[in-house]
Motif scaffolding. Structure first.
Motif, mmCIF file in Angstrom:
data_model
loop_
_atom_site.group_PDB
_atom_site.id
_atom_site.type_symbol
_atom_site.label_atom_id
_atom_site.label_comp_id
_atom_site.label_asym_id
_atom_site.label_seq_id
_atom_site.Cartn_x
_atom_site.Cartn_y
_atom_site.Cartn_z
ATOM 1 N N ALA A 93 0.763 -1.349 -0.088
ATOM 2 C CA ALA A 93 0.055 0.083 -0.044
ATOM 3 C C ALA A 93 0.768 1.389 0.050
ATOM 4 O O ALA A 93 0.597 2.188 -0.724
ATOM 5 N N ILE A 94 2.100 1.170 0.972
ATOM 6 C CA ILE A 94 2.773 2.373 1.018
ATOM 7 C C ILE A 94 3.581 2.696 -0.398
ATOM 8 O O ILE A 94 3.731 3.803 -0.890
ATOM 9 N N ASP A 95 3.968 1.540 -1.104
ATOM 10 C CA ASP A 95 4.707 1.729 -2.279
ATOM 11 C C ASP A 95 3.733 2.214 -3.466
ATOM 12 O O ASP A 95 4.219 2.994 -4.351
ATOM 13 N N LEU A 96 2.506 1.670 -3.359
ATOM 14 C CA LEU A 96 1.353 2.199 -4.050
ATOM 15 C C LEU A 96 1.121 3.676 -4.070
ATOM 16 O O LEU A 96 1.015 4.556 -4.989
ATOM 17 N N ALA A 97 1.026 4.257 -2.982
ATOM 18 C CA ALA A 97 0.843 5.769 -2.802
ATOM 19 C C ALA A 97 2.188 6.378 -3.058
ATOM 20 O O ALA A 97 2.180 7.561 -3.924
ATOM 21 N N HIS A 98 3.494 5.860 -3.236
ATOM 22 C CA HIS A 98 4.637 6.716 -3.658
ATOM 23 C C HIS A 98 4.470 6.475 -5.070
ATOM 24 O O HIS A 98 4.910 7.353 -5.865
ATOM 25 N N GLY A 99 3.874 5.232 -5.730
ATOM 26 C CA GLY A 99 3.740 5.376 -7.171
ATOM 27 C C GLY A 99 2.941 6.423 -7.712
ATOM 28 O O GLY A 99 3.179 6.935 -8.652
ATOM 29 N N ALA A 100 1.899 6.709 -6.819
ATOM 30 C CA ALA A 100 0.884 7.693 -7.214
ATOM 31 C C ALA A 100 1.536 9.092 -7.225
ATOM 32 O O ALA A 100 1.446 9.999 -8.210
ATOM 33 N N ALA A 101 2.430 9.087 -6.298
ATOM 34 C CA ALA A 101 3.039 10.645 -6.182
ATOM 35 C C ALA A 101 4.054 10.577 -7.483
ATOM 36 O O ALA A 101 4.188 11.714 -8.043
ATOM 37 N N GLU A 102 4.682 9.591 -7.706
ATOM 38 C CA GLU A 102 5.658 9.612 -8.986
ATOM 39 C C GLU A 102 4.848 9.916 -10.402
ATOM 40 O O GLU A 102 5.195 10.371 -11.180
ATOM 41 N N ALA A 103 3.789 9.000 -10.379
ATOM 42 C CA ALA A 103 2.917 9.525 -11.603
ATOM 43 C C ALA A 103 2.379 10.944 -11.762
ATOM 44 O O ALA A 103 2.204 11.427 -12.704
ATOM 45 N N LEU A 104 2.106 11.381 -10.468
ATOM 46 C CA LEU A 104 1.655 12.803 -10.706
ATOM 47 C C LEU A 104 2.845 13.945 -10.991
ATOM 48 O O LEU A 104 2.397 14.745 -11.665
ATOM 49 N N ARG A 105 4.124 13.455 -10.624
ATOM 50 C CA ARG A 105 5.186 14.052 -10.830
ATOM 51 C C ARG A 105 5.384 14.102 -12.300
ATOM 52 O O ARG A 105 5.823 15.013 -13.039
ATOM 53 N N THR A 106 5.564 12.917 -12.996
ATOM 54 C CA THR A 106 6.012 12.723 -14.394
ATOM 55 C C THR A 106 4.868 12.414 -14.983
ATOM 56 O O THR A 106 5.028 12.485 -16.339
ATOM 57 N N ARG A 107 3.537 12.110 -14.960
ATOM 58 C CA ARG A 107 2.411 11.707 -15.790
ATOM 59 C C ARG A 107 3.179 10.628 -16.715
ATOM 60 O O ARG A 107 2.568 10.871 -17.785
ATOM 61 N N SER A 108 3.709 9.682 -16.211
ATOM 62 C CA SER A 108 4.272 8.481 -17.254
ATOM 63 C C SER A 108 3.279 7.330 -17.296
ATOM 64 O O SER A 108 3.024 6.720 -16.189
ATOM 65 N N SER A 109 2.900 7.075 -18.487
ATOM 66 C CA SER A 109 2.043 5.828 -18.612
ATOM 67 C C SER A 109 2.863 4.723 -18.301
ATOM 68 O O SER A 109 2.107 3.816 -17.989
ATOM 69 N N GLY A 110 4.107 4.598 -18.226
ATOM 70 C CA GLY A 110 4.907 3.424 -17.896
ATOM 71 C C GLY A 110 4.722 2.883 -16.639
ATOM 72 O O GLY A 110 5.074 1.751 -16.383
#
Length: 214
Positions: A128-145
């Motif tokens: 769950a914590i990794d998923l929250a960090h993944g959400a943060a990274e997606a917001l920063r980069t907006r990378s579809s990868g």
């Protein structure tokens, strides 16, 4: 004028990233309280939830103001529209961490989880914590990868939630109905936390591509 608009968009994204980090920290601390029966840590998580609530209100206000005054288009418009939805998901993630902490406080001084379940919940928290960090990274980069890996992690979290029922139905379960009910409700908190994180990643991809990932 355009530089000011871009700066405010960057501030909006930064606020959402900060909310993601706050949600991750809340779930980390709530899980620490759950696994150690730490009342003080649980109380802190509960008190700090208002910070996430206020951050959501600020993000929504900023997005509505940008929409009303700047008339954004294309990707900028998608970002401004997606921001309040992401902020709502992040607030709910904070609420789910708060619920974990509230369960600790409500059951104290009794420990909530029997020893047999603690490794499972520790693993669920890590995901769950990794998923929250993944959400943060997606917001920063907006990378579809990021969508595929985040989706896989969320599915693992869903599988852990579903498989809990087999553990509770096993004939050697000797911890009582109350412990089983608490375990199911807590497991659902982690599962929903992950679902909200995945929805944020999908919205971030939509902002970049204009296509909502399935």
């Amino acid at each position: 004028m355009r530089d000011s608009f871009r700066h405010r968009l960057d501030d909006l994204v930064a606020s959402l990233v900060n909310m993601s980090d706050l949600a991750a920290a809340a779930m980390r601390d709530a899980t620490t309280a759950l696994l150690t029966n730490g009342l003080g840590v649980a109380e802190r998580v509960i008190a700090d939830d208002r910070i996430v609530d206020m951050a959501r209100s600020a993000c929504e206000s900023d997005a509505h103001l940008l929409l009303a005054l700047q008339a954004p288009v294309a990707g900028d418009l998608r970002l401004v529209i997606a921001a309040p939805h992401s902020a709502e998901s992040l607030e709910r993630m904070g609420d789910l961490a708060q619920h974990v902490a509230e369960t600790v406080r409500r059951r104290f001084p009794r420990e909530v989880l029997p020893p047999v379940l603690r490794p499972r919940f520790s693993h669920m928290a890590d995901i769950a914590i990794d998923l929250a960090h993944g959400a943060a990274e997606a917001l920063r980069t907006r990378s579809s990868g990021l969508t595929s890996s985040v989706s896989d992690a969320d599915e693992e979290l869903n599988d852990l939630h579903r498989s809990l029922f087999a553990v509770l139905e096993y004939q050697d379960w000797s911890y009582g109905v109350g412990a089983a009910v608490d375990a199911v409700r807590l497991s659902q908190c982690y599962e929903r936390f992950g679902d909200h994180a995945l929805s944020i990643v999908r919205r971030a991809t939509f902002v970049e591509t204009g296509v909502m990932a399935s």
